[in-house]
Design an enzyme around this catalytic site. Structure first.
Site, PDB file in Angstrom:
ATOM      1  N   ALA A  60      51.019  41.343  39.910  1.00 36.11           N
ATOM      2  CA  ALA A  60      50.629  41.637  41.304  1.00 36.11           C
ATOM      3  C   ALA A  60      49.114  41.721  41.447  1.00 36.11           C
ATOM      4  CB  ALA A  60      51.281  42.939  41.766  1.00 36.11           C
ATOM      5  N   GLY A  61      48.374  41.209  40.439  1.00 40.47           N
ATOM      6  CA  GLY A  61      46.910  41.214  40.527  1.00 40.47           C
ATOM      7  C   GLY A  61      46.332  42.559  40.110  1.00 40.47           C
ATOM      8  N   ASP A  63      45.415  46.214  39.641  1.00 38.51           N
ATOM      9  CA  ASP A  63      46.086  47.481  39.955  1.00 38.51           C
ATOM     10  C   ASP A  63      45.210  48.229  40.948  1.00 38.51           C
ATOM     11  OD1 ASP A  63      46.958  50.166  40.035  1.00 38.51           O
ATOM     12  OD2 ASP A  63      47.988  49.890  38.116  1.00 38.51           O
ATOM     13  N   LEU A  64      45.692  48.318  42.168  1.00 39.03           N
ATOM     14  CA  LEU A  64      44.860  48.879  43.234  1.00 39.03           C
ATOM     15  C   LEU A  64      44.691  50.389  43.074  1.00 39.03           C
ATOM     16  CD1 LEU A  64      46.194  46.721  46.197  1.00 39.03           C
ATOM     17  CD2 LEU A  64      44.032  46.464  44.966  1.00 39.03           C
ATOM     18  N   HIS A  82      37.098  37.130  34.247  1.00 40.82           N
ATOM     19  CA  HIS A  82      36.387  35.896  33.915  1.00 40.82           C
ATOM     20  C   HIS A  82      36.590  35.527  32.444  1.00 40.82           C
ATOM     21  CE1 HIS A  82      33.292  36.264  37.450  1.00 40.82           C
ATOM     22  NE2 HIS A  82      34.526  36.516  37.817  1.00 40.82           N
ATOM     23  N   ASP A 137      39.509  35.758  44.053  1.00 39.16           N
ATOM     24  CA  ASP A 137      38.594  35.763  42.901  1.00 39.16           C
ATOM     25  C   ASP A 137      39.313  35.293  41.635  1.00 39.16           C
ATOM     26  OD1 ASP A 137      40.128  37.932  42.054  1.00 39.16           O
ATOM     27  OD2 ASP A 137      38.662  39.435  42.671  1.00 39.16           O
TER      28      ASP A 137
HETATM   29  C1  LHQ Z   1      51.172  47.788  42.678  1.00 39.59           C
HETATM   30  C2  LHQ Z   1      50.494  46.618  42.971  1.00 39.59           C
HETATM   31  C3  LHQ Z   1      49.111  46.557  42.688  1.00 39.59           C
HETATM   32  C4  LHQ Z   1      49.243  48.725  41.907  1.00 39.59           C
HETATM   33  C5  LHQ Z   1      52.507  46.342  43.562  1.00 39.59           C
HETATM   34  N1  LHQ Z   1      48.538  47.606  42.191  1.00 39.59           N
HETATM   35  N2  LHQ Z   1      50.561  48.827  42.192  1.00 39.59           N
HETATM   36  C6  LHQ Z   1      39.711  42.160  41.373  1.00 39.59           C
HETATM   37  C7  LHQ Z   1      38.656  43.044  41.181  1.00 39.59           C
HETATM   38  C8  LHQ Z   1      38.265  44.004  42.093  1.00 39.59           C
HETATM   39  C9  LHQ Z   1      38.875  44.364  43.143  1.00 39.59           C
HETATM   40  C10 LHQ Z   1      40.167  44.114  43.522  1.00 39.59           C
HETATM   41  O1  LHQ Z   1      40.769  42.907  43.270  1.00 39.59           O
HETATM   42  C11 LHQ Z   1      40.667  42.092  42.273  1.00 39.59           C
HETATM   43  C12 LHQ Z   1      41.656  41.036  42.215  1.00 39.59           C
HETATM   44  C13 LHQ Z   1      42.958  41.229  42.928  1.00 39.59           C
HETATM   45  O2  LHQ Z   1      43.966  40.959  42.335  1.00 39.59           O
HETATM   46  S1  LHQ Z   1      42.965  41.760  44.542  1.00 39.59           S
HETATM   47  C14 LHQ Z   1      44.656  41.671  45.003  1.00 39.59           C
HETATM   48  C15 LHQ Z   1      45.430  42.828  44.458  1.00 39.59           C
HETATM   49  N3  LHQ Z   1      46.823  42.686  44.711  1.00 39.59           N
HETATM   50  C16 LHQ Z   1      47.370  42.905  45.906  1.00 39.59           C
HETATM   51  O3  LHQ Z   1      46.737  43.187  46.896  1.00 39.59           O
HETATM   52  C17 LHQ Z   1      48.881  42.835  45.963  1.00 39.59           C
HETATM   53  C18 LHQ Z   1      49.435  44.194  46.372  1.00 39.59           C
HETATM   54  N4  LHQ Z   1      50.875  44.167  46.296  1.00 39.59           N
HETATM   55  C19 LHQ Z   1      51.646  43.600  47.218  1.00 39.59           C
HETATM   56  O4  LHQ Z   1      51.207  43.036  48.186  1.00 39.59           O
HETATM   57  C20 LHQ Z   1      53.114  43.686  46.990  1.00 39.59           C
HETATM   58  O5  LHQ Z   1      53.377  44.791  46.174  1.00 39.59           O
HETATM   59  C21 LHQ Z   1      53.653  42.402  46.308  1.00 39.59           C
HETATM   60  C22 LHQ Z   1      53.582  41.236  47.298  1.00 39.59           C
HETATM   61  C23 LHQ Z   1      52.891  42.042  45.049  1.00 39.59           C
HETATM   62  C24 LHQ Z   1      55.116  42.656  45.910  1.00 39.59           C
HETATM   63  O6  LHQ Z   1      55.836  43.150  47.005  1.00 39.59           O
HETATM   64  P1  LHQ Z   1      57.278  43.763  46.784  1.00 39.59           P
HETATM   65  O7  LHQ Z   1      58.105  42.809  46.011  1.00 39.59           O
HETATM   66  O8  LHQ Z   1      57.777  44.154  48.139  1.00 39.59           O
HETATM   67  O9  LHQ Z   1      57.083  45.052  45.844  1.00 39.59           O
HETATM   68  P2  LHQ Z   1      56.430  46.471  46.215  1.00 39.59           P
HETATM   69  O10 LHQ Z   1      55.327  46.312  47.171  1.00 39.59           O
HETATM   70  O11 LHQ Z   1      57.527  47.405  46.569  1.00 39.59           O
HETATM   71  O12 LHQ Z   1      55.810  46.910  44.798  1.00 39.59           O
HETATM   72  C25 LHQ Z   1      56.608  47.470  43.731  1.00 39.59           C
HETATM   73  C26 LHQ Z   1      55.799  48.545  43.053  1.00 39.59           C
HETATM   74  O13 LHQ Z   1      54.655  47.961  42.447  1.00 39.59           O
HETATM   75  C27 LHQ Z   1      55.273  49.556  44.044  1.00 39.59           C
HETATM   76  O14 LHQ Z   1      55.203  50.795  43.378  1.00 39.59           O
HETATM   77  P3  LHQ Z   1      56.238  51.987  43.745  1.00 39.59           P
HETATM   78  O15 LHQ Z   1      55.804  53.119  42.866  1.00 39.59           O
HETATM   79  O16 LHQ Z   1      56.098  52.232  45.204  1.00 39.59           O
HETATM   80  O17 LHQ Z   1      57.581  51.412  43.386  1.00 39.59           O
HETATM   81  C28 LHQ Z   1      53.891  49.069  44.325  1.00 39.59           C
HETATM   82  O18 LHQ Z   1      53.031  50.066  44.789  1.00 39.59           O
HETATM   83  C29 LHQ Z   1      53.458  48.559  42.973  1.00 39.59           C
HETATM   84  N5  LHQ Z   1      52.430  47.566  43.076  1.00 39.59           N
HETATM   85  N6  LHQ Z   1      51.352  45.718  43.529  1.00 39.59           N
HETATM   86  N7  LHQ Z   1      48.384  45.403  42.910  1.00 39.59           N
END
Ligand code: LHQ
Length: 255
Positions: A60-61, A63-64, A82, A137
């Site tokens: 999911a990229g 960890d936010l 990188h 990125d």
């Molecule tokens: C997560 C995440 C996640 C932590 C799901 N982090 N927990 C680089 C450097 C500097 C700055 C920032 O960015 C970067 C590069 C990047 O990668 S930026 C992009 C970061 N990724 C995102 O914005 C994706 C965020 N996640 C989502 O949009 C959805 O979760 C996706 C589409 C991946 C999956 O959706 P669903 O299948 O509906 O699953 P969910 O949303 O229910 O997630 C399941 C669990 O995983 C949930 O935790 P929980 O404790 O509530 O069960 C989420 O919070 C966790 N999770 N992605 N990136």
């Protein structure tokens, strides 16, 4: 438990991103362990590498929730994403992204940095970045432009639309979509096929395509000539020609 698991089956090395409860989102630890795993992939005994994910995610990229680990985003990107993206491109062997599930943000970029993407029908692809006000990125703009072309890549990356595995296949983002149940076996089979190929020729083909993106025709013809001269010196070339003459499948040793 390790955030990255590494296993070896014959000449195939499989790297499994292993934070299933967080859809294998990247932490500093995961980056470091992925880097170690990619270092091991350089072993000449490894002839193909698979990167896949544990559980229902590929990745999911970022960890936010661990975003605050480093204050300087650019420095963090350079030191983590990188390094691993460049390591994948530098590996002189095919790297297959086994996209088992959710693939978003820098997880999508990582999959796109690989040479081949095979998707489970349980996978979906999401930009992620646009949803939180970021740019694609970790090579996202570089690889997606090449894979999809600018208009499609731009439109997708500025939305936060989820793409099904079937749509990703129709767009050419993945080479194949496999039923989730059959996915691990098909992934292993595809990796074994690549590992049994002429390793130098495959590695040089990878490098040449990377170089072609910025080369003139004259430069590229010259690079091809040099690479072909080396390929013609490999045992695999001699085996390929012998097998052709003997009307049997080649048995490439990778030397
Ligand atoms: C997560 C995440 C996640 C932590 C799901 N982090 N927990 C680089 C450097 C500097 C700055 C920032 O960015 C970067 C590069 C990047 O990668 S930026 C992009 C970061 N990724 C995102 O914005 C994706 C965020 N996640 C989502 O949009 C959805 O979760 C996706 C589409 C991946 C999956 O959706 P669903 O299948 O509906 O699953 P969910 O949303 O229910 O997630 C399941 C669990 O995983 C949930 O935790 P929980 O404790 O509530 O069960 C989420 O919070 C966790 N999770 N992605 N990136």
């Amino acid at each position: 438990m390790a955030e990255v698991e590494v296993s070896r089956e014959g000449t195939v090395q499989t790297i499994t991103l292993n934070r299933p409860e967080k859809l294998n989102a990247f932490t500093q630890t995961l980056h470091a362990e992925l880097h170690d795993a990619l270092e091991h992939s350089r072993d000449p005994a490894v002839r193909a590498v698979v990167i896949t994910g544990a559980g229902r995610g590929f990745s999911a990229g970022q960890d936010l929730t661990a975003f605050g680990e480093s204050g300087n985003v650019a420095a963090m990107l350079r030191a983590t994403y990188h390094v691993n993206v460049l390591a994948i491109r530098a590996l002189e062997k095919p790297v297959i992204a086994g996209v088992n599930g959710v693939c978003a943000g820098a997880g999508l970029s990582l999959a796109c940095a690989c040479d081949i993407r095979l998707a489970s029908d349980a996978a979906f692809f999401a930009p992620g970045f646009a949803g939180i006000g970021l740019i694609p990125d970790s090579g996202g703009t570089f690889f997606l432009q090449r894979l999809l072309g600018t208009p499609r890549a731009f439109e997708w990356m500025t939305s936060n639309r989820r793409l099904t595995a079937a749509e990703a296949h129709a767009w050419g983002l993945v080479s194949e979509v496999v039923d989730a149940d059959a996915f691990p076996a098909r992934l292993a089979e595809r990796a074994a096929e690549l590992a049994a190929g002429p390793t130098y020729a495959i590695a040089a083909t990878k490098r040449l395509f990377d170089e072609a993106a910025t080369a003139t025709l004259e430069e590229q013809l010259e690079r091809e000539a040099e690479a072909q001269a080396k390929a013609a010196e490999t045992a695999d070339f001699h085996e390929g020609v012998a097998a052709f003459g003997e009307k049997r499948p080649p048995s490439f040793s990778g030397s």
